[in-house]
Scaffold this motif. Structure first.
Motif, PDB file in Angstrom:
ATOM      1  N   TRP A 204       0.877  -1.112  -0.050  1.00  0.00           N
ATOM      2  CA  TRP A 204      -0.050   0.064  -0.116  1.00  0.00           C
ATOM      3  C   TRP A 204       0.889   1.441   0.013  1.00  0.00           C
ATOM      4  O   TRP A 204       0.398   2.117  -0.554  1.00  0.00           O
ATOM      5  CB  TRP A 204      -1.025  -0.084   1.099  1.00  0.00           C
ATOM      6  CG  TRP A 204      -0.181   0.155   2.636  1.00  0.00           C
ATOM      7  CD1 TRP A 204       0.355  -0.831   3.280  1.00  0.00           C
ATOM      8  CD2 TRP A 204       0.095   1.520   3.025  1.00  0.00           C
ATOM      9  NE1 TRP A 204       0.922  -0.313   4.451  1.00  0.00           N
ATOM     10  CE2 TRP A 204       0.744   0.856   4.336  1.00  0.00           C
ATOM     11  CE3 TRP A 204      -0.100   2.843   2.842  1.00  0.00           C
ATOM     12  CZ2 TRP A 204       1.405   1.957   5.225  1.00  0.00           C
ATOM     13  CZ3 TRP A 204       0.197   3.868   3.965  1.00  0.00           C
ATOM     14  CH2 TRP A 204       1.093   3.595   4.970  1.00  0.00           C
ATOM     15  N   PHE A 205       1.919   1.128   0.684  1.00  0.00           N
ATOM     16  CA  PHE A 205       2.871   2.379   0.765  1.00  0.00           C
ATOM     17  C   PHE A 205       3.445   2.679  -0.421  1.00  0.00           C
ATOM     18  O   PHE A 205       3.873   3.745  -0.960  1.00  0.00           O
ATOM     19  CB  PHE A 205       3.869   2.239   1.916  1.00  0.00           C
ATOM     20  CG  PHE A 205       4.468   3.688   2.075  1.00  0.00           C
ATOM     21  CD1 PHE A 205       3.997   4.619   2.807  1.00  0.00           C
ATOM     22  CD2 PHE A 205       5.875   3.920   1.635  1.00  0.00           C
ATOM     23  CE1 PHE A 205       4.792   5.553   3.132  1.00  0.00           C
ATOM     24  CE2 PHE A 205       6.406   5.002   1.955  1.00  0.00           C
ATOM     25  CZ  PHE A 205       6.030   5.949   2.633  1.00  0.00           C
TER      26      PHE A 205
ATOM     27  N   LYS B 289      -4.812  -1.272   8.948  1.00  0.00           N
ATOM     28  CA  LYS B 289      -5.281  -0.854   8.052  1.00  0.00           C
ATOM     29  C   LYS B 289      -5.995   0.595   8.238  1.00  0.00           C
ATOM     30  O   LYS B 289      -5.758   1.693   7.376  1.00  0.00           O
ATOM     31  CB  LYS B 289      -6.228  -1.655   7.122  1.00  0.00           C
ATOM     32  CG  LYS B 289      -5.700  -2.808   6.268  1.00  0.00           C
ATOM     33  CD  LYS B 289      -6.636  -3.301   5.483  1.00  0.00           C
ATOM     34  CE  LYS B 289      -6.224  -4.486   4.675  1.00  0.00           C
ATOM     35  NZ  LYS B 289      -5.292  -4.030   3.466  1.00  0.00           N
ATOM     36  N   LYS B 290      -6.605   0.751   9.581  1.00  0.00           N
ATOM     37  CA  LYS B 290      -6.936   2.071   9.920  1.00  0.00           C
ATOM     38  C   LYS B 290      -6.170   2.849  10.094  1.00  0.00           C
ATOM     39  O   LYS B 290      -6.497   4.087   9.678  1.00  0.00           O
ATOM     40  CB  LYS B 290      -7.821   1.649  11.297  1.00  0.00           C
ATOM     41  CG  LYS B 290      -8.628   2.627  11.772  1.00  0.00           C
ATOM     42  CD  LYS B 290      -9.208   2.428  13.240  1.00  0.00           C
ATOM     43  CE  LYS B 290      -9.988   3.556  13.743  1.00  0.00           C
ATOM     44  NZ  LYS B 290     -10.505   3.309  15.276  1.00  0.00           N
ATOM     45  N   VAL B 291      -4.799   2.755  10.603  1.00  0.00           N
ATOM     46  CA  VAL B 291      -3.924   3.704  10.510  1.00  0.00           C
ATOM     47  C   VAL B 291      -3.361   4.027   9.248  1.00  0.00           C
ATOM     48  O   VAL B 291      -3.035   5.149   8.946  1.00  0.00           O
ATOM     49  CB  VAL B 291      -2.731   3.210  11.649  1.00  0.00           C
ATOM     50  CG1 VAL B 291      -1.594   4.326  11.707  1.00  0.00           C
ATOM     51  CG2 VAL B 291      -3.444   2.764  12.989  1.00  0.00           C
ATOM     52  N   GLN B 292      -3.103   3.047   8.374  1.00  0.00           N
ATOM     53  CA  GLN B 292      -2.914   3.513   7.003  1.00  0.00           C
ATOM     54  C   GLN B 292      -3.669   4.482   6.287  1.00  0.00           C
ATOM     55  O   GLN B 292      -3.152   5.540   5.731  1.00  0.00           O
ATOM     56  CB  GLN B 292      -2.936   2.151   6.139  1.00  0.00           C
ATOM     57  CG  GLN B 292      -1.887   1.114   6.576  1.00  0.00           C
ATOM     58  CD  GLN B 292      -1.858  -0.271   5.793  1.00  0.00           C
ATOM     59  OE1 GLN B 292      -2.898  -0.373   4.811  1.00  0.00           O
ATOM     60  NE2 GLN B 292      -1.296  -1.201   6.403  1.00  0.00           N
ATOM     61  N   LYS B 293      -5.073   4.288   6.617  1.00  0.00           N
ATOM     62  CA  LYS B 293      -6.156   5.208   6.168  1.00  0.00           C
ATOM     63  C   LYS B 293      -5.967   6.590   6.760  1.00  0.00           C
ATOM     64  O   LYS B 293      -6.095   7.655   6.077  1.00  0.00           O
ATOM     65  CB  LYS B 293      -7.353   4.624   6.329  1.00  0.00           C
ATOM     66  CG  LYS B 293      -7.895   3.302   5.266  1.00  0.00           C
ATOM     67  CD  LYS B 293      -9.269   2.917   5.556  1.00  0.00           C
ATOM     68  CE  LYS B 293      -9.188   1.565   4.831  1.00  0.00           C
ATOM     69  NZ  LYS B 293     -10.619   0.995   5.031  1.00  0.00           N
ATOM     70  N   LYS B 294      -5.653   6.707   7.999  1.00  0.00           N
ATOM     71  CA  LYS B 294      -5.493   7.952   8.893  1.00  0.00           C
ATOM     72  C   LYS B 294      -4.284   8.630   8.173  1.00  0.00           C
ATOM     73  O   LYS B 294      -4.248   9.630   7.954  1.00  0.00           O
ATOM     74  CB  LYS B 294      -5.207   7.616  10.075  1.00  0.00           C
ATOM     75  CG  LYS B 294      -5.006   8.806  10.861  1.00  0.00           C
ATOM     76  CD  LYS B 294      -4.957   8.289  12.531  1.00  0.00           C
ATOM     77  CE  LYS B 294      -4.304   9.586  13.524  1.00  0.00           C
ATOM     78  NZ  LYS B 294      -3.795   9.301  14.814  1.00  0.00           N
TER      79      LYS B 294
END
Length: 92
Positions: free
Chosen positions: A39-40, A76-81
């Motif tokens: 994702w990054f 994933k929640k922190v990725q979205k943040k």
């Protein structure tokens, strides 16, 4: 122990504000670690996001925190943040 306390204090940064000193070596190490994540890689390859990763003080402050980076790898929640932070900084 000092690293742990530093990470806790740096996680309070958005509440207090960004510090005057950023640890470039640590940030670059975290970016290399994150580049291993699929994702990054998409974030890193995006030209607008790339500029933020290396030129935006708030984004770099966030990436300086080992706590934030390791949570981004696991959740994933922190990725979205983080993506929301990038988008917010793009609008400025």
């Amino acid at each position: 122990m000092t690293d742990f306390l530093s990470d806790i204090l740096s996680s309070l940064g958005p509440i207090v504000d960004t510090p005057k000193h950023l640890n470039t070596r640590k940030i670059n190490k975290h970016i290399l670690l994150l580049k291993k994540q699929h994702w990054f890689k998409n974030v890193h390859d995006n030209e607008e996001y790339y500029e933020l990763l290396f030129g935006n003080r708030r984004v770099r402050f966030y990436l300086q925190s080992s706590f934030h980076v390791h949570r981004m790898i696991r959740k994933k929640k922190v990725q979205k943040k983080f993506i929301m932070l990038l988008n917010k900084e793009l609008k400025k």
